[in-house]
Design a protein around this motif. Structure first.
Motif, PDB file in Angstrom:
ATOM      1  N   LEU A 112       0.819  -1.216   0.000  1.00  0.00           N
ATOM      2  CA  LEU A 112       0.000   0.000   0.000  1.00  0.00           C
ATOM      3  C   LEU A 112       0.852   1.265   0.000  1.00  0.00           C
ATOM      4  N   VAL A 113       1.916   1.262   0.782  1.00  0.00           N
ATOM      5  CA  VAL A 113       2.791   2.432   0.843  1.00  0.00           C
ATOM      6  C   VAL A 113       3.492   2.658  -0.493  1.00  0.00           C
ATOM      7  N   VAL A 114       4.051   1.616  -1.058  1.00  0.00           N
ATOM      8  CA  VAL A 114       4.751   1.746  -2.336  1.00  0.00           C
ATOM      9  C   VAL A 114       3.772   2.151  -3.441  1.00  0.00           C
ATOM     10  N   THR A 136      -3.962  11.864  -3.523  1.00  0.00           N
ATOM     11  CA  THR A 136      -4.476  12.793  -2.514  1.00  0.00           C
ATOM     12  C   THR A 136      -4.707  12.076  -1.187  1.00  0.00           C
ATOM     13  N   VAL A 137      -5.301  10.899  -1.248  1.00  0.00           N
ATOM     14  CA  VAL A 137      -5.536  10.112  -0.034  1.00  0.00           C
ATOM     15  C   VAL A 137      -4.202   9.760   0.625  1.00  0.00           C
ATOM     16  N   VAL A 181      -5.839   8.006 -10.187  1.00  0.00           N
ATOM     17  CA  VAL A 181      -4.483   8.108  -9.637  1.00  0.00           C
ATOM     18  C   VAL A 181      -4.361   9.376  -8.796  1.00  0.00           C
ATOM     19  N   ARG A 182      -4.970  10.458  -9.254  1.00  0.00           N
ATOM     20  CA  ARG A 182      -4.937  11.704  -8.484  1.00  0.00           C
ATOM     21  C   ARG A 182      -5.688  11.546  -7.163  1.00  0.00           C
ATOM     22  N   VAL A 189       1.459   9.037  -6.266  1.00  0.00           N
ATOM     23  CA  VAL A 189       1.804  10.444  -6.065  1.00  0.00           C
ATOM     24  C   VAL A 189       2.689  10.936  -7.211  1.00  0.00           C
ATOM     25  N   VAL A 190       3.692  10.141  -7.574  1.00  0.00           N
ATOM     26  CA  VAL A 190       4.586  10.532  -8.673  1.00  0.00           C
ATOM     27  C   VAL A 190       3.827  10.572  -9.992  1.00  0.00           C
ATOM     28  N   TRP A 191       2.992   9.563 -10.236  1.00  0.00           N
ATOM     29  CA  TRP A 191       2.230   9.490 -11.485  1.00  0.00           C
ATOM     30  C   TRP A 191       1.248  10.656 -11.578  1.00  0.00           C
TER      31      TRP A 191
END
Length: 64
Positions: free
Chosen positions: A11-13, A35-36, A30-31, A19-21
């Motif tokens: 989940l972290v990775v 944000t979450v 993805v956004r 975030v990068v994408w």
């Protein structure tokens, strides 16, 4: 226990990848995930900061 730790790591990775994408203009989902991820990270930072403050107070012995 190992399965839970691996799940948390995934989940972290995955959140970091989103975030990068999202920064590069990814799709809407993805956004949302990015944000979450950022909000949860900020919440954890605040909890840790509060815990450190409480720890400093208790180790101080009440005197200044």
């Amino acid at each position: 226990m190992t399965v839970l730790l691996l799940g948390a790591l995934v989940l972290v990775v995955g959140g970091c990848v989103c975030v990068v994408w999202a920064d590069r203009g990814g799709p809407r989902w993805v956004r949302v995930v990015a944000t979450v991820t950022l909000v949860v990270g900020e919440m954890l930072r605040c909890v840790d900061k509060g815990r450190r403050r409480g720890l400093n107070r208790s180790t101080n012995g009440g005197g200044d």
